[in-house]
Every structure is written in structure tokens, then in C-alpha cells.
Design an enzyme around this catalytic site. Structure first.
Site, short mmCIF file in Angstrom:
data_model
loop_
_atom_site.label_atom_id
_atom_site.label_comp_id
_atom_site.label_asym_id
_atom_site.label_seq_id
_atom_site.Cartn_x
_atom_site.Cartn_y
_atom_site.Cartn_z
N ASN A 168 9.50 11.95 -0.23
CA ASN A 168 9.36 10.32 -0.16
C ASN A 168 8.74 9.98 -1.42
O ASN A 168 7.85 10.50 -2.22
CB ASN A 168 8.15 9.97 1.02
CG ASN A 168 8.13 8.46 1.15
OD1 ASN A 168 8.99 7.67 1.88
ND2 ASN A 168 7.01 7.92 0.69
N TYR A 172 1.95 3.30 -4.49
CA TYR A 172 0.50 2.99 -4.08
C TYR A 172 -0.34 2.97 -5.28
O TYR A 172 -0.31 3.74 -5.85
CB TYR A 172 0.22 4.19 -3.04
CG TYR A 172 1.26 4.67 -2.21
CD1 TYR A 172 1.84 3.92 -1.27
CD2 TYR A 172 1.62 6.19 -2.49
CE1 TYR A 172 2.69 4.49 -0.41
CE2 TYR A 172 2.55 6.48 -1.37
CZ TYR A 172 3.22 5.60 -0.34
OH TYR A 172 4.24 6.04 0.25
N ARG A 173 -1.05 2.02 -5.48
CA ARG A 173 -1.91 1.75 -6.63
C ARG A 173 -3.03 3.11 -6.77
O ARG A 173 -3.46 3.50 -5.54
CB ARG A 173 -2.66 0.42 -6.52
CG ARG A 173 -3.84 0.56 -5.45
CD ARG A 173 -4.58 -0.77 -5.48
NE ARG A 173 -5.78 -0.27 -4.60
CZ ARG A 173 -6.25 -1.57 -3.78
NH1 ARG A 173 -5.35 -2.66 -3.62
NH2 ARG A 173 -7.28 -1.27 -2.99
N TRP A 186 -2.86 4.87 -0.58
CA TRP A 186 -1.41 4.67 0.48
C TRP A 186 -2.17 4.34 1.71
O TRP A 186 -3.05 4.60 2.20
CB TRP A 186 -0.75 5.71 0.66
CG TRP A 186 -1.28 7.09 0.81
CD1 TRP A 186 -2.48 7.33 1.85
CD2 TRP A 186 -1.10 8.46 0.08
NE1 TRP A 186 -2.74 8.66 1.49
CE2 TRP A 186 -2.01 9.50 0.77
CE3 TRP A 186 -0.27 8.74 -0.61
CZ2 TRP A 186 -2.04 10.91 0.46
CZ3 TRP A 186 -0.11 10.32 -0.97
CH2 TRP A 186 -1.07 11.02 -0.40
N GLU A 233 14.25 7.58 -1.05
CA GLU A 233 14.37 6.43 -2.13
C GLU A 233 15.26 6.80 -3.06
O GLU A 233 16.06 5.87 -3.75
CB GLU A 233 12.78 6.09 -2.53
CG GLU A 233 11.96 5.36 -1.77
CD GLU A 233 11.33 6.30 -0.48
OE1 GLU A 233 11.38 7.44 -0.48
OE2 GLU A 233 10.84 5.60 0.28
N ASP A 282 -6.39 -8.43 -5.16
CA ASP A 282 -4.98 -8.04 -4.59
C ASP A 282 -3.85 -9.06 -4.34
O ASP A 282 -4.21 -10.30 -5.00
CB ASP A 282 -5.25 -7.43 -3.17
CG ASP A 282 -4.41 -6.10 -2.88
OD1 ASP A 282 -3.32 -6.09 -3.24
OD2 ASP A 282 -5.20 -5.06 -2.60
C1 LIG Z 1 2.86 -3.73 -7.26
C2 LIG Z 1 2.78 -2.95 -5.95
C3 LIG Z 1 1.71 -2.36 -5.26
C4 LIG Z 1 1.64 -1.73 -4.11
N1 LIG Z 1 0.59 -1.14 -4.01
C5 LIG Z 1 0.43 -0.44 -2.75
C6 LIG Z 1 -0.70 0.58 -2.33
O1 LIG Z 1 -1.46 -0.01 -3.14
N2 LIG Z 1 -0.77 0.73 -1.17
C7 LIG Z 1 0.30 0.73 -0.21
O2 LIG Z 1 0.32 1.34 0.88
N3 LIG Z 1 1.33 0.10 -0.48
C8 LIG Z 1 1.52 -0.63 -1.62
N4 LIG Z 1 2.56 -1.23 -2.03
C9 LIG Z 1 3.68 -1.62 -1.08
C10 LIG Z 1 4.63 -0.07 -0.85
O3 LIG Z 1 5.04 0.34 -2.13
C11 LIG Z 1 5.51 -0.36 0.21
O4 LIG Z 1 5.01 -0.61 1.45
C12 LIG Z 1 6.67 0.88 0.27
O5 LIG Z 1 7.72 0.54 1.05
C13 LIG Z 1 5.80 1.91 0.89
O6 LIG Z 1 6.87 3.02 0.78
P1 LIG Z 1 6.86 4.11 1.97
O7 LIG Z 1 7.32 3.51 3.20
O8 LIG Z 1 7.52 5.30 1.42
O9 LIG Z 1 5.61 4.60 2.05
C14 LIG Z 1 2.82 -1.82 -3.32
C15 LIG Z 1 4.02 -2.64 -3.45
C16 LIG Z 1 3.83 -3.20 -4.91
C17 LIG Z 1 5.08 -4.01 -5.25
MN LIG Z 2 9.65 5.88 2.08
#
Ligand SMILES: Cc1cc2nc3c(=O)[nH]c(=O)nc-3n(C[C@H](O)[C@H](O)[C@H](O)COP(=O)(O)O)c2cc1C
Ligand SMILES: [Mn+2]
Length: 481
Positions: A168, A172-173, A186, A233, A282
Site C-alpha cells: 500500500n 500520511y503527514r 495514518w 497505487e 489542517d
Molecule cells: C496533502 C495531503 C495530506 C494528507 N495527510 C493525511 C494524513 O496525515 N493522514 C491520513 O490518514 N490521510 C491523509 N491524507 C489523505 C490520504 O492520503 C488518503 O485518504 C489516501 O487515499 C489514503 O490511502 P490509503 O487508502 O491507501 O490508506 C492526506 C492527503 C493529502 C492530499
Molecule cells: Mn491504498
């Protein structure tokens, strides 16, 4: 031709007049945020800070911060082209007859190009540092005054599902704690968190994680896409680029990362270890509160000799993430329509920060359909977070928020037409009664039918007759208006 890496994208932005270099010193502590915020709010260009204070690594920001830049990132004239390509694949059926089957071959060859390819090495291995590195050498932004520290905001976080071995990549920041540790933010619904949970349940001690920073734009973008769990991805990036993503194995774990990355942080989480993360300014426009999140220990840095550090800020909308989200809205519409063919269009206005407001137009064919659509959206992947869904009839243009407000507010009897439900809500929701759990609201703003118990007459929208419009078109000019 697909971009080979981030710097090719930077060059393309520059050629298109979409990038401004800042040659003098600017501080990653708040100042870069102020530049980036002003630029995005004024429709300004992407910014490349060549001399961030305290670091030798240049900072790229707002590279995706307009529809034009999203088009350049995905190498299309309009993001709708991506949606059209997805529709083509969704409609692909096994044809009858040999000739038709042969005609399908090019399409199948195209599919072959989506799958990532493992390579032995790549630019992200130009420098390998197992010792003597510090995260403080990076120009990581301290974004807003009350932030808990500096945060890496555009990382591609790679982990593996222990049950399936599938990779995956999520964005996630990561809050920098010190030279070698960061937070791992996450949220509980995301795939990284799910992998983490499974390893904890298995009683394991450590979880390998690798974080790639800076890649070709499609690969970076794929990290934010709301994909089903276990859909890689990197395959989606291959689809978007029309070229496989080249992956290279980490030095210290079995995780693979894009070979073209600017830099890679390899490391692990100690399962069970949590640390306070945040606050962080945020994308809600509010600070998200402190909370406990896992800690990422960096054991090895691999990078290019002269890396670029891409980042973004979030804050009061619209920011760069609005444009990234707008492209998601367009690209995922055909997929949503596969499940919900009555959906004509959707819109997530900037002020609704994606999860607070979805406007949906539907072709209504039976009583109660607007409510069926709301519930379906609440059951659809990350769309589950939608705090408010407004459903209107198909003739309402949901891209025009004013038209929606006008027609929806006319059409509702609030007590009758508002549906409240309980369920999971976004971790960033500060108003919900509990973290991650709260209520959601659906507004059925469609015209009500007798079959829904509405027997009063329904009025028409006011419209001028076309012949009068034409006549006045001419008279208008004559009047010198
Ligand atoms: C700039 C940016 C920052 C993000 N930061 C976070 C974060 O800190 N934590 C989080 O859970 N999702 C964050 N997201 C959203 C996730 O990247 C998004 O939900 C993604 O689909 C998660 O992928 P996954 O389904 O493979 O876990 C962020 C998105 C963007 C565009
Ligand atoms: Mn994913």
C-alpha cells in the site's frame, strides 16, 4: 511521454510558465507557508525555493495547485480525459469473433504497461546513508504558528499487508520529532493503520515502513487516491502515466519504492509505541488537535545527490489539496456511476473540504431514490466520511453552488427531507461527539413525488420565453447596453 521523475515535471511546469523560482533565502519556519498561501489564493504559480533557510535542499510547493497544473501533472488537456479512459476500460467486454478479439489486443497491451516493474537500482540510490544523517537537514516546513513542529506533508508511505503481502502507498503527514524519528499520522480508517493493526494482533514487534519523497507526479498523486484496500497505487500510477512505475528494493527491508524518488526514508515502527502528534494546521482550516500516533524510526536514508523536497501546506480553503481533490472528483465519477448509474454529477465545493459536503445530482426514477443514493455514498470507501450530502434532480448544475443553494433550499421541508444517520466520521472532524464516530446528514432536495406522499402541485422554475429573449438580444444592442 511520461515524466521520468519529479524534476522533469518541474521543467514542464517552468516551460508552461507555471513555476516561479525564488532565488533568495526564505524560512521554512512559517515564511514559505505565507508565500504558498498567498500564491494559491491569487491563482499564482508553483514555487521553487532555491535557498530555504537552514538547508541545502530546494523546496517545491504548489506543484498541483491549479486545474492547469493538475492537467500538466497527469499530462492531459482536461482531467475528464482520465475519466473517459477509465470509462473505456470499464466498458471493455470480451468481444465475439476473432477479428474483434484481435482488435482488443492493443488495449490489453496497454493494460500490461500498468504493472510496476522491479529494477536493481535507480536515482534514489545515488547516496546511501545508514549513519550520519539527520532529518533536520531537510527543509521541512513548520507550517502554521501553533503547529507542534515541522511536518513532512507529501510523503508516499509504503507498507505491506501482512495477510496478503500486497503493498500500500498512502500519503500520511509525518511530524519531525528529532534527527531520526517522526510521527506517522495514518488515520484509523486508512490502509497503513490497517496493516499496523494486523501486525499488532499477530503480536509482532516491528513493522517495516518506507517513505518515498518526490517522484513523478502521477506516482505522487496515486498516494492520495481513495482506492479499495489492496489495489496497488503503483498500478494506478502506471495507468495514469501509461508507463510502468520502476520499483527498487529498500536497503534494510523488503519494501519496494519508486526508483525515481528524490529521497527515501527507510525504517520501522515499534508496535505499541505511540507518541503525541500535532497540533497541525489542517485542511479543515482549523488546527487538528493533539492525538496519539505511532512513531517512525528512520534507519537509513537513500537519495539523489541533489534532491528536491516537494511539500504542500493545508489550511483555510482553497489550498493545493482542493485541486488534487477536484481531480479525484472528476476521475472517480465514472467509477461511482458504475455502482450508482442514476448519479449525473457530483461536486465537493472547496469550503466543504471534501468530507463535509457532497452535492449530487441524480436522475430520479422511483420514490426514495435520493435517500438510497445518500446511503450508497456513505457506504462507498472514503466517501463514508461525507458529513453532509445534498441530492438534487438532474437538471440542477451541482458545479454551481449558488444554483444548488437556491433550488435545494426552495425544495426542502426540513423535517421531512433531512435524514440523520450515525457512523464513522473523518478523524479531522472536531465537532463529532466522539473521535471518528458521529452523525451525518443527507438532504433530499429533489422534487417530491406523490409516491413519496407529496400531493400538492409543484411549481415550475421561472424562465423567459425564448422568442422574447431573442428579440431583446437585438434591442439590447440597440439600447447600447
Ligand atoms: C496533502 C495531503 C495530506 C494528507 N495527510 C493525511 C494524513 O496525515 N493522514 C491520513 O490518514 N490521510 C491523509 N491524507 C489523505 C490520504 O492520503 C488518503 O485518504 C489516501 O487515499 C489514503 O490511502 P490509503 O487508502 O491507501 O490508506 C492526506 C492527503 C493529502 C492530499
Ligand atoms: Mn491504498
Amino acid at each position: 511521454m511520461a515524466y521520468n521523475d519529479l524534476r522533469e515535471f518541474v521543467s514542464a511546469l517552468e516551460r508552461a510558465g507555471e513555476l516561479k523560482r525564488i532565488p533568495f533565502e526564505v524560512d521554512p519556519y512559517l515564511e514559505i507557508t505565507e508565500f504558498a498561501d498567498r500564491s494559491v489564493k491569487r491563482g499564482g504559480p508553483a514555487l521553487l525555493f532555491e535557498r530555504p533557510k537552514g538547508s541545502k535542499v530546494p523546496v517545491l510547493i504548489n506543484a498541483f495547485a491549479s486545474m492547469r497544473r493538475m492537467e500538466l501533472a497527469l499530462q492531459v488537456g482536461s482531467v475528464d480525459e482520465v475519466a473517459a479512459r477509465i470509462t473505456e476500460f470499464l466498458e471493455m467486454r470480451v468481444p465475439s469473433g476473432l477479428i474483434n478479439k484481435l482488435k482488443m489486443l492493443p488495449k490489453l497491451a496497454e493494460v500490461g504497461a500498468f504493472f510496476p516493474r522491479i529494477v536493481n537500482t535507480g536515482p534514489c540510490k545515488e547516496v546511501i546513508q545508514r549513519e550520519g544523517f539527520s532529518l533536520r537537514d531537510l527543509p521541512v516546513l513548520h507550517c502554521w504558528p501553533l503547529d507542534g513542529g515541522p511536518f513532512i506533508t507529501l510523503p508516499m508511505v509504503f507498507s505491506k499487508n501482512p495477510a496478503t503481502g500486497k503493498r500500500n502507498c498512502g500519503m500520511y503527514r509525518m511530524q519531525i520529532y528529532d534527527d531520526r524519528t517522526t510521527g506517522m499520522h495514518w488515520q484509523t480508517h486508512k490502509q497503513g493503520a490497517e496493516h499496523h493493526r494486523r501486525l499488532l494482533q499477530q503480536g509482532r514487534k516491528r513493522m517495516d515502513v518506507a517513505v518515498a519523497i518526490g517522484s513523478d507526479p502521477a506516482t505522487m498523486y496515486s498516494a492520495i487516491l481513495p482506492l479499495p484496500p489492496d489495489l496497488d497505487e503503483m498500478i494506478i500510477s502506471g495507468f495514469l502515466r501509461g508507463k510502468p512505475v520502476e520499483m527498487v528494493k529498500c536497503e534494510t527491508s523488503d519494501i519496494e519504492v519508486p526508483a525515481n524518488s528524490e529521497m527515501v526514508l527507510e525504517g520501522y515502527l515499534e508496535l505499541g509505541e505511540l507518541r503525541t502528534e500535532g497540533p497541525f494546521g489542517d485542511h479543515t482550516g482549523f488546527y487538528s488537535l493533539e492525538d496519539e500516533y505511532p512513531v517512525f524510526h528512520v534507519t537509513c536514508v537513500t537519495r539523489r545527490r541533489n534532491p528536491i523536497y516537494p511539500t504542500t501546506i493545508v489550511g483555510p480553503p482553497p489550498m493545493e489539496d482542493f485541486y488534487m481533490g477536484k481531480a479525484i472528483e472528476r476521475i472517480f465519477l465514472p467509477l461511482m456511476r458504475m455502482q450508482l448509474p442514476e448519479v449525473r454529477d457530483i461536486c465537493m465545493p472547496a469550503e466543504g473540504i471534501f468530507h463535509h459536503l457532497i452535492l449530487v445530482s441524480i436522475r430520479k426514477s422511483y420514490p426514495g431514490q435520493a435517500r438510497k443514493v445518500m446511503h450508497a455514498i456513505w457506504g462507498l470507501g472514503q466517501a463514508m466520511f461525507s458529513k453532509c450530502i445534498v441530492v438534487v434532480d438532474e437538471e440542477v448544475n451541482v458545479q454551481d453552488v449558488r444554483e444548488v443553494a437556491w433550488k435545494a433550499l426552495n425544495n426542502i421541508d426540513p423535517e421531512r427531507d433531512i435524514q440523520f444517520v450515525m457512523g464513522p466520521v473523518d478523524s479531522l472532524d472536531h465537532a463529532s461527539r466522539l473521535p471518528n464516530y458521529g452523525s451525518k446528514m443527507g438532504v433530499d432536495a429533489t422534487r417530491k413525488w406523490p409516491g413519496e406522499g407529496f400531493t400538492r402541485p409543484w411549481p415550475k422554475v421561472i424562465r423567459m420565453s425564448p422568442d422574447v429573449e431573442r428579440r431583446v438580444d437585438a434591442l439590447w444592442k440597440r439600447a447600447g447596453l
